[in-house]
Motif scaffolding. Structure first.
Motif, PDB file in Angstrom:
ATOM      1  N   ARG A 112      30.358  24.705  44.842  1.00 16.95           N
ATOM      2  CA  ARG A 112      31.607  25.118  44.190  1.00 16.95           C
ATOM      3  C   ARG A 112      31.355  26.288  43.245  1.00 16.95           C
ATOM      4  NH1 ARG A 112      34.371  20.464  41.254  1.00 16.95           N
ATOM      5  NH2 ARG A 112      32.358  20.363  40.244  1.00 16.95           N
ATOM      6  N   VAL A 113      32.276  27.264  43.260  1.00 19.96           N
ATOM      7  CA  VAL A 113      32.145  28.429  42.394  1.00 19.96           C
ATOM      8  C   VAL A 113      33.465  28.711  41.671  1.00 19.96           C
ATOM      9  CG1 VAL A 113      30.332  29.535  43.761  1.00 19.96           C
ATOM     10  CG2 VAL A 113      32.716  30.066  44.250  1.00 19.96           C
ATOM     11  N   ALA A 114      33.345  29.303  40.499  1.00 24.55           N
ATOM     12  CA  ALA A 114      34.489  29.793  39.737  1.00 24.55           C
ATOM     13  C   ALA A 114      34.450  31.312  39.777  1.00 24.55           C
ATOM     14  CB  ALA A 114      34.417  29.297  38.298  1.00 24.55           C
ATOM     15  N   GLU A 115      35.619  31.922  40.043  1.00 28.76           N
ATOM     16  CA  GLU A 115      35.730  33.382  40.079  1.00 28.76           C
ATOM     17  C   GLU A 115      36.378  33.837  38.777  1.00 28.76           C
ATOM     18  OE1 GLU A 115      38.061  33.493  43.594  1.00 28.76           O
ATOM     19  OE2 GLU A 115      36.310  33.283  44.900  1.00 28.76           O
ATOM     20  N   ILE A 116      35.658  34.687  38.050  1.00 26.15           N
ATOM     21  CA  ILE A 116      36.065  35.100  36.711  1.00 26.15           C
ATOM     22  C   ILE A 116      36.248  36.607  36.670  1.00 26.15           C
ATOM     23  CG2 ILE A 116      35.284  35.220  34.309  1.00 26.15           C
ATOM     24  CD1 ILE A 116      33.685  32.639  34.894  1.00 26.15           C
ATOM     25  N   GLY A 117      37.306  37.052  36.027  1.00 30.05           N
ATOM     26  CA  GLY A 117      37.511  38.473  35.758  1.00 30.05           C
ATOM     27  C   GLY A 117      37.440  38.701  34.260  1.00 30.05           C
ATOM     28  N   PHE A 118      37.048  39.890  33.858  1.00 31.65           N
ATOM     29  CA  PHE A 118      37.000  40.191  32.427  1.00 31.65           C
ATOM     30  C   PHE A 118      37.233  41.675  32.209  1.00 31.65           C
ATOM     31  CE2 PHE A 118      32.759  40.102  34.181  1.00 31.65           C
ATOM     32  CZ  PHE A 118      32.155  41.245  33.713  1.00 31.65           C
ATOM     33  N   SER A 119      37.817  42.010  31.063  1.00 33.05           N
ATOM     34  CA  SER A 119      38.052  43.410  30.700  1.00 33.05           C
ATOM     35  C   SER A 119      38.173  43.504  29.190  1.00 33.05           C
ATOM     36  CB  SER A 119      39.318  43.938  31.376  1.00 33.05           C
ATOM     37  OG  SER A 119      40.443  43.224  30.913  1.00 33.05           O
ATOM     38  N   GLY A 154      26.356  25.054  36.690  1.00 39.14           N
ATOM     39  CA  GLY A 154      26.669  25.574  35.366  1.00 39.14           C
ATOM     40  C   GLY A 154      25.958  26.868  35.028  1.00 39.14           C
ATOM     41  N   PHE A 155      25.750  27.751  36.024  1.00 39.02           N
ATOM     42  CA  PHE A 155      25.062  29.006  35.738  1.00 39.02           C
ATOM     43  C   PHE A 155      25.761  30.165  36.429  1.00 39.02           C
ATOM     44  CE2 PHE A 155      22.880  26.945  39.299  1.00 39.02           C
ATOM     45  CZ  PHE A 155      22.930  27.929  40.270  1.00 39.02           C
ATOM     46  N   LEU A 156      25.510  31.342  35.902  1.00 39.59           N
ATOM     47  CA  LEU A 156      26.056  32.577  36.433  1.00 39.59           C
ATOM     48  C   LEU A 156      25.266  32.984  37.668  1.00 39.59           C
ATOM     49  CD1 LEU A 156      28.061  34.918  35.784  1.00 39.59           C
ATOM     50  CD2 LEU A 156      26.186  35.999  34.546  1.00 39.59           C
ATOM     51  N   ARG A 157      25.942  33.135  38.812  1.00 39.47           N
ATOM     52  CA  ARG A 157      25.264  33.565  40.040  1.00 39.47           C
ATOM     53  C   ARG A 157      25.195  35.075  40.161  1.00 39.47           C
ATOM     54  NH1 ARG A 157      27.514  30.584  45.287  1.00 39.47           N
ATOM     55  NH2 ARG A 157      27.194  28.438  44.631  1.00 39.47           N
ATOM     56  N   SER A 158      26.318  35.720  39.896  1.00 38.99           N
ATOM     57  CA  SER A 158      26.356  37.175  40.045  1.00 38.99           C
ATOM     58  C   SER A 158      27.495  37.744  39.213  1.00 38.99           C
ATOM     59  CB  SER A 158      26.540  37.566  41.518  1.00 38.99           C
ATOM     60  OG  SER A 158      27.801  37.120  41.989  1.00 38.99           O
ATOM     61  N   ALA A 159      27.399  39.035  38.935  1.00 39.20           N
ATOM     62  CA  ALA A 159      28.458  39.731  38.203  1.00 39.20           C
ATOM     63  C   ALA A 159      28.367  41.220  38.503  1.00 39.20           C
ATOM     64  CB  ALA A 159      28.328  39.495  36.699  1.00 39.20           C
ATOM     65  N   THR A 160      29.511  41.856  38.514  1.00 36.25           N
ATOM     66  CA  THR A 160      29.598  43.309  38.668  1.00 36.25           C
ATOM     67  C   THR A 160      30.470  43.827  37.537  1.00 36.25           C
ATOM     68  OG1 THR A 160      29.411  43.141  41.067  1.00 36.25           O
ATOM     69  CG2 THR A 160      30.298  45.186  40.192  1.00 36.25           C
ATOM     70  N   THR A 161      29.973  44.823  36.826  1.00 40.91           N
ATOM     71  CA  THR A 161      30.693  45.381  35.684  1.00 40.91           C
ATOM     72  C   THR A 161      30.758  46.890  35.811  1.00 40.91           C
ATOM     73  OG1 THR A 161      29.756  43.622  34.312  1.00 40.91           O
ATOM     74  CG2 THR A 161      30.732  45.483  33.162  1.00 40.91           C
ATOM     75  N   ARG A 162      31.885  47.467  35.412  1.00 39.78           N
ATOM     76  CA  ARG A 162      32.016  48.921  35.300  1.00 39.78           C
ATOM     77  C   ARG A 162      32.273  49.226  33.835  1.00 39.78           C
ATOM     78  NH1 ARG A 162      34.070  53.444  38.675  1.00 39.78           N
ATOM     79  NH2 ARG A 162      32.422  52.668  40.003  1.00 39.78           N
ATOM     80  N   ASN A 163      31.362  49.949  33.221  1.00 37.36           N
ATOM     81  CA  ASN A 163      31.517  50.402  31.835  1.00 37.36           C
ATOM     82  C   ASN A 163      31.852  51.881  31.867  1.00 37.36           C
ATOM     83  OD1 ASN A 163      30.739  47.895  30.965  1.00 37.36           O
ATOM     84  ND2 ASN A 163      28.711  48.495  30.285  1.00 37.36           N
ATOM     85  N   ALA A 164      32.829  52.292  31.084  1.00 36.65           N
ATOM     86  CA  ALA A 164      33.186  53.707  30.997  1.00 36.65           C
ATOM     87  C   ALA A 164      33.383  54.054  29.530  1.00 36.65           C
ATOM     88  CB  ALA A 164      34.466  53.994  31.784  1.00 36.65           C
ATOM     89  N   GLY A 165      32.943  55.228  29.150  1.00 37.16           N
ATOM     90  CA  GLY A 165      33.079  55.628  27.764  1.00 37.16           C
ATOM     91  C   GLY A 165      33.196  57.122  27.595  1.00 37.16           C
ATOM     92  N   ASP A 166      33.884  57.508  26.543  1.00 35.85           N
ATOM     93  CA  ASP A 166      33.977  58.904  26.131  1.00 35.85           C
ATOM     94  C   ASP A 166      33.363  58.992  24.745  1.00 35.85           C
ATOM     95  OD1 ASP A 166      35.485  60.308  28.269  1.00 35.85           O
ATOM     96  OD2 ASP A 166      36.965  58.751  27.810  1.00 35.85           O
TER      97      ASP A 166
END
Length: 195
Positions: A112-119, A154-166
């Protein structure tokens, strides 16, 4: 020895626009970290194949912030939570906050997995050591990403993040006149659990 999962992370510059300066984050990085059950970095193990014990604190400090923010309690689908993000260098000021959302639950071949979004985002300023001097940065950072959490383990399997900055940047090389300019930077960060 610390408990936690070992993850491999790659940070790839996607786009970099410089006006007068070369970006200090213009090359790909890879690192390994030990993370706790909520995704918190317990320890950085290595950076580009070099053991963390052989690196200075400024070389590994920002690595601890490159992770998704997981909920501290059980959540229902559609629930959201806020999390702050601090940078562990005394010369860095940050008020980056993120909002996480439990987008769904699923079952794959491993369970079983949980799908999480973040911003989120916020201001970021500080001085970092670079080859031959220091870089003073002032600007704003935006963060967006997705993560997959193993529900039963109870652990993080994978994550993809896009960071953008000026950022407005001022390079202060040793024994040379300072250089100033503007930088727009986008980074992709991919995290995978090591099995």
């Amino acid at each position: 020895e610390l408990d936690g999962a070992i993850v491999s992370v790659s940070m790839t510059p996607v786009r970099s626009e410089e006006n007068g300066l070369q970006s200090p984050a213009g090359e790909e990085l890879s690192f390994r970290s030990r993370i706790g059950p909520n995704g918190e970095v317990l320890e950085v193990l290595e950076l580009n194949g070099v053991l963390a014990s052989e690196l200075g604190p400024e070389q590994i400090a920002l690595i601890g912030t490159m992770r998704p923010k997981l909920p501290l309690e059980d959540e229902t689908i559609g629930a959201t939570w806020d999390a702050g993000q601090e940078f562990p260098l005394p010369s860095t000021f940050s008020e980056v906050t993120t909002r996480g959302e439990l987008r769904g639950l699923d079952v794959d071949s491993e369970g079983r997995v949980a799908e999480i979004g973040f911003s989120g985002g916020g201001p970021l300023s500080g001085t970092i050591a670079i080859a031959g001097g220091n870089a003073e940065l002032t600007g704003a950072l935006e963060v967006r990403g997705e993560a997959v959490l193993d529900v039963d383990g109870g652990f993080l399997r994978s994550a993809t993040t896009r960071n953008a900055g000026d950022f407005q940047a001022r390079l202060v090389p040793t024994n040379e006149a300072p250089l100033s300019g503007a930088i727009h930077l986008e980074l992709d960060i991919d995290l995978e659990l090591e099995i």
